[in-house]
Design a protein around this motif. Sequence first.
Motif, PDB file in Angstrom:
ATOM      1  N   ARG A  74      -6.408   6.234  -5.886  1.00  0.00           N
ATOM      2  CA  ARG A  74      -7.486   6.976  -6.547  1.00  0.00           C
ATOM      3  C   ARG A  74      -7.525   6.793  -8.062  1.00  0.00           C
ATOM      4  O   ARG A  74      -8.028   7.658  -8.784  1.00  0.00           O
ATOM      5  N   ASN A 128      -6.025  -1.851  -0.240  1.00  0.00           N
ATOM      6  CA  ASN A 128      -5.838  -0.542   0.368  1.00  0.00           C
ATOM      7  C   ASN A 128      -4.977   0.349  -0.510  1.00  0.00           C
ATOM      8  O   ASN A 128      -5.253   1.539  -0.674  1.00  0.00           O
ATOM      9  N   PHE A 167       0.806  -1.216   0.000  1.00  0.00           N
ATOM     10  CA  PHE A 167       0.000   0.000   0.000  1.00  0.00           C
ATOM     11  C   PHE A 167       0.839   1.265   0.000  1.00  0.00           C
ATOM     12  O   PHE A 167       0.316   2.361  -0.012  1.00  0.00           O
ATOM     13  N   LEU A 211      -1.351   8.373 -20.066  1.00  0.00           N
ATOM     14  CA  LEU A 211      -2.171   7.565 -19.183  1.00  0.00           C
ATOM     15  C   LEU A 211      -1.424   6.269 -18.909  1.00  0.00           C
ATOM     16  O   LEU A 211      -1.102   5.532 -19.822  1.00  0.00           O
ATOM     17  N   ARG A 212      -1.170   5.994 -17.623  1.00  0.00           N
ATOM     18  CA  ARG A 212      -0.417   4.785 -17.298  1.00  0.00           C
ATOM     19  C   ARG A 212      -1.382   3.642 -17.026  1.00  0.00           C
ATOM     20  O   ARG A 212      -2.437   3.836 -16.461  1.00  0.00           O
ATOM     21  N   ARG A 213      -0.967   2.440 -17.417  1.00  0.00           N
ATOM     22  CA  ARG A 213      -1.854   1.279 -17.278  1.00  0.00           C
ATOM     23  C   ARG A 213      -1.102   0.176 -16.556  1.00  0.00           C
ATOM     24  O   ARG A 213       0.045  -0.102 -16.873  1.00  0.00           O
ATOM     25  N   TYR A 214      -1.739  -0.448 -15.589  1.00  0.00           N
ATOM     26  CA  TYR A 214      -1.065  -1.472 -14.787  1.00  0.00           C
ATOM     27  C   TYR A 214      -1.933  -2.703 -14.645  1.00  0.00           C
ATOM     28  O   TYR A 214      -3.151  -2.619 -14.612  1.00  0.00           O
ATOM     29  N   SER A 250       5.203   6.772   0.748  1.00  0.00           N
ATOM     30  CA  SER A 250       4.958   7.279   2.091  1.00  0.00           C
ATOM     31  C   SER A 250       5.371   6.304   3.175  1.00  0.00           C
ATOM     32  O   SER A 250       5.829   6.704   4.228  1.00  0.00           O
ATOM     33  N   GLN A 286      -7.041   1.601  -3.326  1.00  0.00           N
ATOM     34  CA  GLN A 286      -7.970   2.649  -2.916  1.00  0.00           C
ATOM     35  C   GLN A 286      -7.254   3.967  -2.710  1.00  0.00           C
ATOM     36  O   GLN A 286      -7.739   5.023  -3.110  1.00  0.00           O
ATOM     37  N   LEU A 287      -6.058   3.920  -2.116  1.00  0.00           N
ATOM     38  CA  LEU A 287      -5.333   5.151  -1.851  1.00  0.00           C
ATOM     39  C   LEU A 287      -4.825   5.795  -3.125  1.00  0.00           C
ATOM     40  O   LEU A 287      -4.540   6.986  -3.147  1.00  0.00           O
ATOM     41  N   LYS A 346      -1.562   7.254 -10.131  1.00  0.00           N
ATOM     42  CA  LYS A 346      -2.199   8.446  -9.623  1.00  0.00           C
ATOM     43  C   LYS A 346      -3.601   8.528 -10.199  1.00  0.00           C
ATOM     44  O   LYS A 346      -4.028   7.663 -10.937  1.00  0.00           O
ATOM     45  N   PHE A 377       3.123   5.008  -7.893  1.00  0.00           N
ATOM     46  CA  PHE A 377       3.161   5.002  -9.356  1.00  0.00           C
ATOM     47  C   PHE A 377       1.810   5.220  -9.997  1.00  0.00           C
ATOM     48  O   PHE A 377       1.736   5.560 -11.154  1.00  0.00           O
TER      49      PHE A 377
END
Lengths: 480, 500
Positions: A214, A208, A183, A245-248, A340, A211-212, A191, A189
Amino acid sequence: MDTNLVEMFRAGLNWVTMALDAPSARVVLFGVRIQWHIFVEVLLGFVIVILLSQKSYKPPKRPLTEQEIDELCDEWVPEPLIPPITEDMMHEPPVLESAAGPHTTVNGKDVVNFASANYLGLIGHEKLLESCTSALEKYGVGSCGPRGFYGTIDVHLDCETRISKFLSTPDTILYSYGLSTMFSTIPCFCKKGDIIVADEGVHWGIQNGLQLSRSTIVYFKHNDMDSLRSTLEKIMTKNKRSKNLRRYIVAEAVYQNSGQIAPLDEIVKLKEKYKFRVILDESNSFGVLGRSGRGLAEHHGVPIEKIDVVTAAMGHALATEGGFCTGNARIIDYQRLSSSGYVFSASLPPYLASAAITAIDVIDQNPELLVKMKQNIALLWKGLKDIKGMSLASHPESPIVFLKLEKSSGSTKEDLLLLEKMADRALKEDSLLVVSSKKSFLDKCRLPVGIKLLVSAGHSESDLVKVSESLKRLASELLL
Amino acid sequence: MITIPYLTAVSTYFSYGLLFAFGQLRDYSRRIFDWWSTNNLHGYAPICLAHEDFYIRRLYHRIQDCFGRPISSAPDAWVDVVERFSNDNNKTLKRTTKSTRCLNLGSYNYLGFGSYDEYCTPLVIDSLKKFSPSTCSSRVDAGTTSVHAELEECVAKYVGKPAAIVTGMGYATNSAIIPVLIGKGGLIISDSLNHTSIVNGARGSGATIRVFQHNSKAILMLLHFPPPAHLERVLKEQIAEGQPRTHRPWKKIMVVVEGIYSMEGEICQLPEIVSICKKYKAYVYLDEAHSIGAIGKTGRGVCELLGVDTADVDIMMGTFTKSFGSCGGYIAGSKDLIQYLKYHCPAHLYATSISTPSAQQIISAITVILGEDGSNRGAQKLARIRENSNFFRAELQKMGFEVLGDNDSPVMPIMLYNPAKIPAFSRECLRENVAVVVVGFPATPLLLARARICISASHSREDLIKALQVISKAGDLTGIKYFPAAPKKQEEVKDTIKLD
């Protein structure tokens, strides 16, 4: 008759025209004679200007008075901080009195332990204990600071180099807690606006992180490559391929919630076709899969450079705590300032980092541990093949052996209580520690629940036979 | 609130403007230069856009040697800082095998448990041999050992609450507990200077977040306002308005504050905040990461120092990294609350339990602090850290530095402001063998860069005097003595009193 009416009409019209013309009969403005209709038009013009300049109707604003605010504050009643405690919340876990190896002590009795993710049996290994003791004597316990402020101890840097060498990747970053690895990495990476395609069975840490971040998240069916292919297809046709646009794709190597193994070769083929990046969580496959324990990439014969980000928690095969992330130098460098969980948290205690280094050395020098573990898994599968009321739902090579309930009672809560009862009875009657699924209400995973057995290289054949017999007996008593 | 001198503000803005302009110029030339070489991304979007890491590449890399300094010994009062060199203008730093022995003013080692301790470390090694470094299992499966059970009782008793739950990381404690307690339809009111872990936990919960201004004691005394005025105003407005758009009443309201704010060194005004929350029926969540073990007569934190009854604070959270020399975090509350958390908290259900030797270290540290090991080392440590902090702060203020923070707080930020002074101060101190921590944007607001000193109970009086001399010299060189120094006459009088 008609002519009379027409005559009268004409006379009336003449009379009106003359009356209206009378006032302006002699007006001459700017050399132009002003006719009477000019006045009407000017009047109309004024009316239009006045109407346009009027403000539209708004109901008057009436803010709350101080007294009303006070009354509202007095009337408001909050919910209690927690809902009332129910009977099932009072369940106490077993308390161990010795190390959590293949055999441990609970309540003074010797118990066979299938609940620790100690896949290679490194708990209690003398080399690990030696290196930890010397690290404790040299560095104390804690590191007393985040990595940026004198919390970087040379053991951390050595550990990172060792992991990079083991996996043949350019760089590694160490995290201080296994759960925080995912998390913290994902929001670094991904956003707002990016697209992530994730498996629906990923564990809470990954959920998590998603979700963080976004980003837009699309789930595909658990470990189903057709579902993944159609999802990727849908996404690529729906959105015009934007350059920024990044895709994962996010997946786990060995899923904690079901024991399945992700087919990495197919994922890599799909990723290269649709230009996605792969983030892989190798917590339960590091040190376990592959000929020398180098993880899922070695198991499927895929070069590790094809996976963009590999994370893992070290609290499984490596028998220590913390987590790490490997990848190319740019990715790791970026995390050192923007992740973080790395920047704002104290670093890993140095004795755990030195335990990780020793554990990797042991794995390198003792490949027979992996062979033994694989044999144990095969033996357990043989023993549990014909269990009633449950079926083996994990991959035959995964160290997490998952027995899912065949017939669910309809409510997850009832199922969880039943499984808990089964695990309790296994402990009380047969001195066996097994894992029954537990769900927090924050966990969004909807996979079937069941009993998990974590196989270790330290288990003997008699342990495996014992657990198979016990589970078969309990299943036939409780589930039919 | 810090009042920045006008000239300093202008020069700081100018410095940042210059750095920004140079950075943009270099980026532009790099883009022209790269236009000729082919882009090898093959259709993938760049993992990091140019403007996202502009700050890192153009500003941070210049002073990278001031951060992340590796050490090769325990983080005690004196520490071995490893020397590093760079061949490419600070973009990458390589370790050497040499190290210099420096006075450590940067580690969070408030009570001196950060290195080998004569009581704690043998017990820790024993528990290591018995339980091995990790249990490889979550607390509910097979991760609870007798040491964990003892630890939770010990922590609960020490903090003054009926029960406690312990997790393996302080950051994850906040991120995993706040979503369990409050969800959509709830309101979190957090102080504007709260730590990132609280912000992340609040965001992850889905509740609405409102911020109230951090009222420092200095500005309150200046303006004669009653304390946390802004908090009361925010509470009143929010309760009256209700949820955004639907105006339904809030399900619950939680006010999150910290004991000591690590970037300001200030202690929160807990009695006033608790009385306001009682009046408006909000729940109080207190994060004592830096204050537990460091302040208060027996080290029980900000509640003891300010005389607040622990039963009034609903949830008390803290970490063990700073004062106890270990790792992990805890939440203390009523028995029901802890039972509920144990059933639902993801960090308890899914994450590996805290390492058993670390748990033993915490128990031993608490035993020493409470004096139950038979010696009075604990009381000595607590008295020493209080003396050291007050002495150091008074001396720095006498020299003319702008020091933030309250009395008794062991965290002392010294204001630097200008971006160029950040590396200058840090490198000058390192040259004289004193290791300090400097912080700039984004951990602090853009204009308010500072050097942060953390005092420990293991610093002796000679260490502190040496540190003062070095800091004074570095301060003269960089020009950060913004206030006039106290006149020398007072110091002579003090000396004569001492001789008597």
